[in-house]
Design a protein around this motif. Structure first.
Motif, PDB file in Angstrom:
ATOM      1  N   SER A  33      -2.176  63.945  94.209  1.00 30.48           N
ATOM      2  CA  SER A  33      -3.760  63.454  93.481  1.00 30.48           C
ATOM      3  C   SER A  33      -2.882  61.716  93.153  1.00 30.48           C
ATOM      4  O   SER A  33      -4.112  60.984  92.907  1.00 30.48           O
ATOM      5  CB  SER A  33      -4.176  64.050  92.310  1.00 30.48           C
ATOM      6  N   ALA A  85       5.218  62.262  91.665  1.00 29.89           N
ATOM      7  CA  ALA A  85       6.265  62.831  91.138  1.00 29.89           C
ATOM      8  C   ALA A  85       6.157  63.565  90.026  1.00 29.89           C
ATOM      9  O   ALA A  85       4.728  64.064  89.642  1.00 29.89           O
ATOM     10  CB  ALA A  85       7.624  62.019  90.296  1.00 29.89           C
ATOM     11  N   LYS A  96      10.315  67.082  92.649  1.00 28.03           N
ATOM     12  CA  LYS A  96       9.211  66.867  93.500  1.00 28.03           C
ATOM     13  C   LYS A  96       8.403  67.801  94.492  1.00 28.03           C
ATOM     14  O   LYS A  96       9.972  68.886  94.128  1.00 28.03           O
ATOM     15  CB  LYS A  96       8.927  65.493  95.025  1.00 28.03           C
ATOM     16  N   HIS A 102       7.851  68.224  99.735  1.00 27.51           N
ATOM     17  CA  HIS A 102       9.672  67.347  99.398  1.00 27.51           C
ATOM     18  C   HIS A 102       9.963  66.752 100.200  1.00 27.51           C
ATOM     19  O   HIS A 102      10.815  65.762 100.027  1.00 27.51           O
ATOM     20  CB  HIS A 102      10.054  68.038  98.178  1.00 27.51           C
TER      21      HIS A 102
HETATM   22  O1  LIG Z   1       4.696  67.656  97.696  1.00 24.27           O
HETATM   23  C1  LIG Z   1       3.821  66.833  96.795  1.00 24.27           C
HETATM   24  C2  LIG Z   1       4.485  65.453  96.493  1.00 24.27           C
HETATM   25  O2  LIG Z   1       5.754  65.983  95.485  1.00 24.27           O
HETATM   26  C3  LIG Z   1       3.611  64.846  94.569  1.00 24.27           C
HETATM   27  O3  LIG Z   1       4.177  63.871  95.130  1.00 24.27           O
HETATM   28  C4  LIG Z   1       3.980  66.039  93.902  1.00 24.27           C
HETATM   29  O4  LIG Z   1       4.118  67.283  93.282  1.00 24.27           O
HETATM   30  C5  LIG Z   1       3.281  65.055  92.705  1.00 24.27           C
HETATM   31  O5  LIG Z   1       1.702  65.358  92.680  1.00 24.27           O
HETATM   32  P1  LIG Z   1       0.593  64.736  91.689  1.00 24.27           P
HETATM   33  O6  LIG Z   1       0.506  63.247  91.975  1.00 24.27           O
HETATM   34  O7  LIG Z   1      -0.410  65.438  92.696  1.00 24.27           O
HETATM   35  O8  LIG Z   1       0.849  64.844  90.390  1.00 24.27           O
END
Ligand SMILES: O=C[C@H](O)[C@H](O)[C@H](O)COP(=O)(O)O
Length: 218
Positions: A33, A85, A96, A102
């Protein structure tokens, strides 16, 4: 802070990071996101870019925004990669993989000359805490889980490459020690601990403020 503020912070961090991208660059695009607002902002800059995406969702969004997305094998070396992250601890150490990407994200990060992490204010933490996302090989899964001891499979959830997504749930004081243990297990395809040395920039938005910290990469 409200969800709206968090979304605005993600947009602010993503917009700042888009400004680090230069014409002609080969760009790795993360997943999640926080990366979502990066894609249209980057596309709107109208630069001549070649991109690699770390997930189908990111690839589709990038193509829809007008960015050129190529296979990783066509672009094995990247100038910059930008990603979100789940946790950012001093080091910087990252967790991550909340979005299952990841393993791909780490491959893209190590292939990039510069790896920029973007985040809203709640991602920096004093120390990493579980869960740590894992990608496990389906073959021998029960054996791997018994060996790891403190891992839980996310039911029916696969990585973009068909790996079994699980989470390390045990407490840990030393992320380097846990990373070594996970790296050494033949059933672990990848894990969400990103070590210091991988990250070259952290961009965190808090309200309207954006803080950019640079780190030396070996
Ligand atoms: O597998 C997903 C990734 O590592 C994302 O970059 C991480 O989970 C952060 O996601 P978000 O920006 O939605 O918080």
């Amino acid at each position: 802070m409200s969800v709206t503020t968090s979304e605005a912070e993600k947009h602010a961090a993503a917009t700042y990071a888009a400004g680090l991208v230069e014409d002609g660059m080969r760009v790795g695009l993360g997943t999640g996101s926080t990366v979502a607002p990066l894609i249209p902002v980057l596309a709107a800059r109208g630069l001549n870019l070649r991109c690699v995406a770390t997930s189908v969702a990111t690839a589709e969004a990038a193509v829809a925004a007008g960015l050129v997305v190529e296979s990783f094998d066509a672009l094995p070396e990247l100038d910059i990669a930008i990603d979100g992250a789940d946790q950012i601890a001093p080091g910087p150490w990252l967790i991550k993989g909340g979005g299952r990407a990841h393993t791909r994200e780490k491959l893209v990060a190590v292939a990039a000359a510069r790896f920029v992490v973007i985040a809203s204010h709640e991602k920096p933490v004093p120390r990493l805490t579980p869960p740590v996302p894992l990608e496990l090989l389906a073959f021998g899964l029960e054996s791997t889980l018994m060996r790891l001891g403190q891992a839980t499979v996310r039911g029916g959830v696969l990585s973009p490459d068909g790996g079994i997504i699980a989470d390390w749930t045990g407490a840990f004081d030393d992320p380097a020690e846990l990373a070594r243990r996970l790296d050494a297990d033949p059933g672990v395809v990848g894990h969400g601990l990103f070590e210091p040395g991988l990250v070259s920039d952290v961009v965190v938005a808090t309200g309207a403020d954006v803080e950019h910290t640079r780190f030396a990469r070996p």
